[in-house]
Design a protein around this motif. Structure first.
Motif, PDB file in Angstrom:
ATOM      1  N   SER A 151       0.827  -1.202   0.000  1.00 23.38           N
ATOM      2  CA  SER A 151       0.000   0.000   0.000  1.00 23.38           C
ATOM      3  C   SER A 151       0.863   1.254   0.000  1.00 23.38           C
ATOM      4  O   SER A 151       0.595   2.212  -0.726  1.00 23.38           O
ATOM      5  N   TRP A 152       1.920   1.240   0.805  1.00 21.98           N
ATOM      6  CA  TRP A 152       2.823   2.390   0.890  1.00 21.98           C
ATOM      7  C   TRP A 152       3.526   2.619  -0.444  1.00 21.98           C
ATOM      8  O   TRP A 152       3.651   3.745  -0.914  1.00 21.98           O
ATOM      9  N   ALA A 153       3.977   1.543  -1.083  1.00 19.93           N
ATOM     10  CA  ALA A 153       4.684   1.664  -2.357  1.00 19.93           C
ATOM     11  C   ALA A 153       3.762   2.179  -3.456  1.00 19.93           C
ATOM     12  O   ALA A 153       4.194   2.935  -4.330  1.00 19.93           O
ATOM     13  N   GLN A 154       2.499   1.792  -3.413  1.00 18.20           N
ATOM     14  CA  GLN A 154       1.554   2.252  -4.428  1.00 18.20           C
ATOM     15  C   GLN A 154       1.229   3.728  -4.278  1.00 18.20           C
ATOM     16  O   GLN A 154       0.881   4.390  -5.251  1.00 18.20           O
TER      17      GLN A 154
ATOM     18  N   THR B  47       6.954   8.323  -7.063  1.00 21.97           N
ATOM     19  CA  THR B  47       7.881   7.590  -7.923  1.00 21.97           C
ATOM     20  C   THR B  47       7.951   6.159  -7.420  1.00 21.97           C
ATOM     21  O   THR B  47       8.280   5.929  -6.255  1.00 21.97           O
ATOM     22  N   PRO B  48       7.649   5.191  -8.264  1.00 20.47           N
ATOM     23  CA  PRO B  48       7.694   3.803  -7.807  1.00 20.47           C
ATOM     24  C   PRO B  48       9.122   3.387  -7.415  1.00 20.47           C
ATOM     25  O   PRO B  48      10.097   3.911  -7.960  1.00 20.47           O
ATOM     26  N   PRO B  49       9.240   2.474  -6.466  1.00 22.63           N
ATOM     27  CA  PRO B  49      10.562   2.028  -6.031  1.00 22.63           C
ATOM     28  C   PRO B  49      11.417   1.478  -7.170  1.00 22.63           C
ATOM     29  O   PRO B  49      12.632   1.658  -7.175  1.00 22.63           O
ATOM     30  N   SER B  50      10.803   0.842  -8.157  1.00 22.63           N
ATOM     31  CA  SER B  50      11.581   0.303  -9.282  1.00 22.63           C
ATOM     32  C   SER B  50      12.222   1.433 -10.093  1.00 22.63           C
ATOM     33  O   SER B  50      13.365   1.320 -10.539  1.00 22.63           O
ATOM     34  N   ALA B  51      11.498   2.539 -10.260  1.00 25.84           N
ATOM     35  CA  ALA B  51      12.054   3.685 -10.985  1.00 25.84           C
ATOM     36  C   ALA B  51      13.172   4.338 -10.179  1.00 25.84           C
ATOM     37  O   ALA B  51      14.191   4.765 -10.738  1.00 25.84           O
ATOM     38  N   MET B  52      13.003   4.405  -8.863  1.00 22.64           N
ATOM     39  CA  MET B  52      14.043   4.972  -8.010  1.00 22.64           C
ATOM     40  C   MET B  52      15.304   4.113  -8.056  1.00 22.64           C
ATOM     41  O   MET B  52      16.427   4.633  -8.109  1.00 22.64           O
ATOM     42  N   ALA B  53      15.124   2.807  -8.066  1.00 19.41           N
ATOM     43  CA  ALA B  53      16.267   1.899  -8.135  1.00 19.41           C
ATOM     44  C   ALA B  53      16.976   2.019  -9.480  1.00 19.41           C
ATOM     45  O   ALA B  53      18.214   2.010  -9.539  1.00 19.41           O
ATOM     46  N   ALA B  54      16.214   2.133 -10.552  1.00 22.33           N
ATOM     47  CA  ALA B  54      16.815   2.284 -11.878  1.00 22.33           C
ATOM     48  C   ALA B  54      17.612   3.579 -11.970  1.00 22.33           C
ATOM     49  O   ALA B  54      18.715   3.609 -12.533  1.00 22.33           O
ATOM     50  N   LYS B  55      17.068   4.648 -11.402  1.00 20.28           N
ATOM     51  CA  LYS B  55      17.769   5.943 -11.417  1.00 20.28           C
ATOM     52  C   LYS B  55      19.058   5.849 -10.605  1.00 20.28           C
ATOM     53  O   LYS B  55      20.110   6.358 -11.027  1.00 20.28           O
TER      54      LYS B  55
END
Length: 89
Positions: free
Chosen positions: A48-51, A55-63
């Motif tokens: 719920s927190w991630a949604q 910025t989604p966590p996957s996008a933050m990790a990619a950056k």
């Protein structure tokens, strides 16, 4: 001979032994159930927190990975430049 006599007097109350084992088993099942409930609740809250994040966590990790690669390449290039300058002197 004395050792055999000591162990032959060792008697266990089977009713209490079975009761204790049953209660231990029940306690283990209860503890496992509690653990499953806690893990499920935390996973649900995390999803719920991630949604709700902008910025989604996957996008933050990619950056972050992209920045780390750029920093690594910059460091490598600086090292190569310094190595060339030192070897030509």
């Amino acid at each position: 001979m004395a050792t055999n006599q000591k162990f032959s007097q060792f008697r266990v109350n089977r009713t209490l032994l079975i009761t204790g084992a049953a209660m231990s088993g029940f306690g283990a099942v209860l503890a496992l159930t509690g653990t499953v409930i806690v893990v499920t609740t935390l996973a649900s809250a995390g999803r719920s927190w991630a949604q709700q994040m902008e910025t989604p966590p996957s996008a933050m990790a990619a950056k972050a990975m992209q920045q780390a690669k750029a920093a690594s390449l910059a460091g490598l290039e600086a090292w190569r430049t310094e190595s060339r300058a030192a070897s030509s002197n």
